[in-house]
Every structure is written in structure tokens, then in C-alpha cells.
Design an enzyme around this catalytic site. Sequence first.
Site, PDB file in Angstrom:
ATOM      1  N   ASP A  16       0.865  -1.170   0.000  1.00 49.04           N
ATOM      2  CA  ASP A  16       0.000   0.000   0.000  1.00 49.04           C
ATOM      3  C   ASP A  16       0.912   1.234   0.000  1.00 49.04           C
ATOM      4  O   ASP A  16       2.050   1.175   0.462  1.00 49.04           O
ATOM      5  CB  ASP A  16      -0.886  -0.040   1.249  1.00 49.04           C
ATOM      6  CG  ASP A  16      -1.594   1.268   1.472  1.00 49.04           C
ATOM      7  OD1 ASP A  16      -2.327   1.696   0.565  1.00 49.04           O
ATOM      8  OD2 ASP A  16      -1.400   1.877   2.552  1.00 49.04           O
ATOM      9  N   ASP A  18      -0.138   5.001   0.735  1.00 44.63           N
ATOM     10  CA  ASP A  18      -0.370   6.051   1.727  1.00 44.63           C
ATOM     11  C   ASP A  18      -0.486   5.474   3.138  1.00 44.63           C
ATOM     12  O   ASP A  18      -1.323   4.623   3.404  1.00 44.63           O
ATOM     13  CB  ASP A  18      -1.638   6.836   1.368  1.00 44.63           C
ATOM     14  CG  ASP A  18      -1.512   7.481  -0.006  1.00 44.63           C
ATOM     15  OD1 ASP A  18      -0.510   8.179  -0.243  1.00 44.63           O
ATOM     16  OD2 ASP A  18      -2.401   7.259  -0.857  1.00 44.63           O
ATOM     17  N   CYS A  97      -6.041   2.024  -8.469  1.00 44.34           N
ATOM     18  CA  CYS A  97      -7.457   2.042  -8.844  1.00 44.34           C
ATOM     19  C   CYS A  97      -7.924   3.486  -8.815  1.00 44.34           C
ATOM     20  O   CYS A  97      -7.910   4.115  -7.764  1.00 44.34           O
ATOM     21  CB  CYS A  97      -8.289   1.212  -7.860  1.00 44.34           C
ATOM     22  SG  CYS A  97     -10.063   1.570  -8.026  1.00 44.34           S
TER      23      CYS A  97
HETATM   24 MG   LIG Z   1      -2.946   3.230   3.438  1.00 44.64          MG
HETATM   25 ZN   LIG Z   2     -10.949   0.238  -9.645  1.00 46.52          ZN
END
Ligand SMILES: [Mg+2]
Ligand SMILES: [Zn+2]
Length: 194
Positions: A16, A18, A97
Site C-alpha cells: 500500500d 499512503d 485504482c
Molecule cells: Mg494506506
Molecule cells: Zn478500480
Amino acid sequence: MEKQNTMPNKKAIFLDKDGTLIRDVPYNADPSKMELLAGVADGLRQLSTLGYTFFVVTNQAGVAKGYFREEALAGVEDRLQQLLSDSGVTLAGFYYCPHHPEGAVQAYTKRCHCRKPMPGLLLEAAVMYGISLGDSWMVGDILDDVEAGNRAGCKTVLIDELRHERKKPLDGYRHPAYIADNFSEAANLILKNT
Ligand SMILES: [Mg+2]
Ligand SMILES: [Zn+2]
């Protein structure tokens, strides 16, 4: 006859962005505001010696909400690569995304399979790079990251520095294999359990 090698054999760590790799600034697409979190560069360098390939998998609903354009994410990826390259670490891929079910920009407003907690981004990278998901890990700071990792069939580490996330129901796909307080600890857990 043509020789084929279709068995996925690479192992990856899906990361991930952030709150995991960089300081969490909500909906930020400004490269100048990006700061690596403590322990990230060293941790990734150690993990790279084990043969892991690194991929960022990030929800960027700011695109769907009209806060910034999808093109801005190229600058974010470049800056992240640059921050890591100072430590000799490279990301093999940057998957995002741009969607949200309640967006403001019609082209990006939908339910999709790539927004975490769904595993679409991990599955896409796995097909593209021949990754064995069972030998791979997902590392993130919320349970949606854990769920995406588990749904993809990876092992999971939750980095829960503030100790809030672990108090939520950790059921089904939302149960992390390990919980760490920071990135260094997460890296050590993966080192020990590889
Ligand atoms: Mg995060
Ligand atoms: Zn998406």
C-alpha cells in the site's frame, strides 16, 4: 515445439502507498509533498536481498472524485521511484485504482474489482509478472489492504502504528497473518517468515 514456462515462480511484496510507504496526506497527487516513512527504504533493501519484487497497489479515488487527473499519478510514481532509488530499491510496478462507486467524474464512477479490499490490482500484477501469490505478501496500514491480500491468496502484514485498526473485527479475509507497529517491524516479520 516451442518451449513454454507458464508456472508463476516469482515472489512479490505488494505495498500500500499512503500510510505504509509514505506519510498519509489525503488525496495528495503533489510529488513535492511526498515523504518516505521511517524504516521503509532500509526495510525494502533488506527484503530485496531475499528475491522479492515490489509492487505498489493503491486506491486513488481522488481521480473519480475529480480532485486530480489520472495523469498526475505518473508524477507520483516517478517521485516514489526516485525516493526509493536513493536507497537502491526499485518498484517493478505501480498499480492504482482510479475508481469510486460515488465519484464525480463519470468515466471513473463505478464498482470495480481493483479497488481494495478487492484483489484486482494484485491479480493483474501476478498475471503480468508471473507471480506466485502464495509465496507473496501484502503489506498495508488498514484492514482493506489485508482483505485484498488475503483474497489474492497472499500472506499479510498489517502495520498498525496507532493501534486502532487491530481493534476492529478481524474476521474472514480481514485477519492479518501478522501485525506490526511500523515498517521495520513488518520487514523483519517477512524476513523471519520467508
Ligand atoms: Mg494506506
Ligand atoms: Zn478500480
